[in-house]
Design a protein around this motif. Structure first.
Motif, PDB file in Angstrom:
ATOM      1  N   THR A  44       0.846  -1.190   0.000  1.00 35.37           N
ATOM      2  CA  THR A  44       0.000   0.000   0.000  1.00 35.37           C
ATOM      3  C   THR A  44       0.879   1.238   0.000  1.00 35.37           C
ATOM      4  N   ARG A  82      -6.439  -1.154  -3.475  1.00 34.89           N
ATOM      5  CA  ARG A  82      -6.386  -0.495  -2.165  1.00 34.89           C
ATOM      6  C   ARG A  82      -6.481   1.006  -2.385  1.00 34.89           C
ATOM      7  N   GLU A 146     -10.854   4.150   4.483  1.00 42.28           N
ATOM      8  CA  GLU A 146      -9.839   3.294   3.858  1.00 42.28           C
ATOM      9  C   GLU A 146     -10.549   2.064   3.283  1.00 42.28           C
ATOM     10  N   SER A 255       1.846  -3.690   7.558  1.00 42.80           N
ATOM     11  CA  SER A 255       0.436  -3.375   7.384  1.00 42.80           C
ATOM     12  C   SER A 255       0.178  -2.815   5.986  1.00 42.80           C
ATOM     13  N   GLY A 256      -0.851  -3.336   5.321  1.00 42.61           N
ATOM     14  CA  GLY A 256      -1.183  -2.888   3.972  1.00 42.61           C
ATOM     15  C   GLY A 256      -0.564  -3.708   2.862  1.00 42.61           C
TER      16      GLY A 256
END
Length: 301
Positions: A44, A82, A146, A255-256
């Motif tokens: 991300t 995303r 998000e 994360s992501g």
């Protein structure tokens, strides 16, 4: 003429999907198999987000980028997207006739629509958008949301049919009249030190999509093993940090990140930080026969 205008307004999304398909055809399975693990993980990165307006004739704008495209797996993953949906913006109501997807909001709240019925859900939450059923998403709040979207097909071909319906001002049901799940840590069940829960099983999906799991790996522990025969996986890191090991290669996870795991590959996912590694694990079968074989192994509810 209206149908032509509608398709033109949604051309940005369709063009992106077609670009993925062309890249997949050029790359081929051999390239996918030889790329280093670290290069196969999608990260991300808001700096890479594309700004689009009227997505599927929806309201306002949104920003997103691909984490994974159709070249990520040999199974019929089409994409993992995303991004961020700003206040009073969304994705208009539309159909897919050869693929299906799942909208996920990771925070805040949003109005989900399936087949013209709309309800507000608080994140982190997901709604499977089954093939042949109209769906939409609208952020009626005053803060950005998000967002994540996974799309799986009967083949690797993306299709869409827009309804020119932004769902702004839609009547709301107090209780969602469609399948919806929340990523609730309190509902996870222990399996040794790991806690997990199957949110959606193979019966939910019409494509080779096989399951959606929520998994929590405590610090210092690891989720080790392989998916069922004929099943590939996408592992999305919802929170925490760690390390992935696939086929003897190691790469960091944060994360992501979205990690593709090919059919037959063994993977180890370690939580290396001070916080748990929270994962969404998605299974995609090689073909309908592999999905049926996997479903036959599951215990009756």
């Amino acid at each position: 003429m209206e149908a032509i205008r509608s398709l033109a307004r949604g051309a940005a999304v369709l063009t992106l999907a077609l670009t993925y398909a062309a890249a997949a055809q050029q790359a081929g399975v051999s390239t996918r198999a030889t790329r280093p693990l670290a290069e196969r993980i999608g990260h991300t990165d808001p700096a890479r987000y594309r700004q689009l307006t009227k997505v599927h004739d929806g309201a306002g704008t949104m920003a997103f980028a691909p984490l994974l495209g159709p070249d990520a797996l040999s199974t019929n993953l089409i994409f993992v997207h995303r991004g961020v949906i700003p206040p009073h913006s969304g994705i208009g109501q539309h159909f897919h006739h050869q693929c299906e997807e799942m909208f996920v909001i990771l925070d805040g709240e949003a109005q989900f629509t399936v087949d013209g019925r709309t309800a507000t859900l608080a994140g982190p939450a997901a709604v499977p958008d089954r093939m042949g059923h109209a769906h939409a998403l609208y952020n009626a709040s005053d803060r950005p949301v998000e967002w994540l979207n996974i799309n799986v097909g009967q083949t690797k071909r993306y299709d869409n049919f827009d309804l020119s319906d932004s769902r702004q001002g839609a009547a709301l049901d107090p209780i969602a009249q469609f399948a919806a799940v929340r990523f609730d840590r309190a509902k996870l069940k222990p399996d040794g030190s790991i806690r997990s829960r199957r949110l959606l099983g193979p019966e939910v999906f019409a494509t080779p999509w096989a399951f959606v799991d929520h998994v929590l790996v405590p610090p210092g522990a690891a989720l080790d093993g392989a998916a069922a025969p004929g099943i590939s996986e996408i592992v999305y890191v919802m929170a925490g940090g760690g390390e992935a090991e696939v086929g003897g290669e190691r790469a960091p996870l944060r994360s992501g990140d979205a990690l593709p795991v090919e059919v037959g590959a063994r993977r180890t996912l370690r939580a290396t930080g001070d916080a748990p590694l929270e994962l969404m694990v998605i299974g995609i079968a090689r073909d309908p026969a592999a999905k049926a074989a996997f479903a036959a192994t599951l215990s009756p509810r």
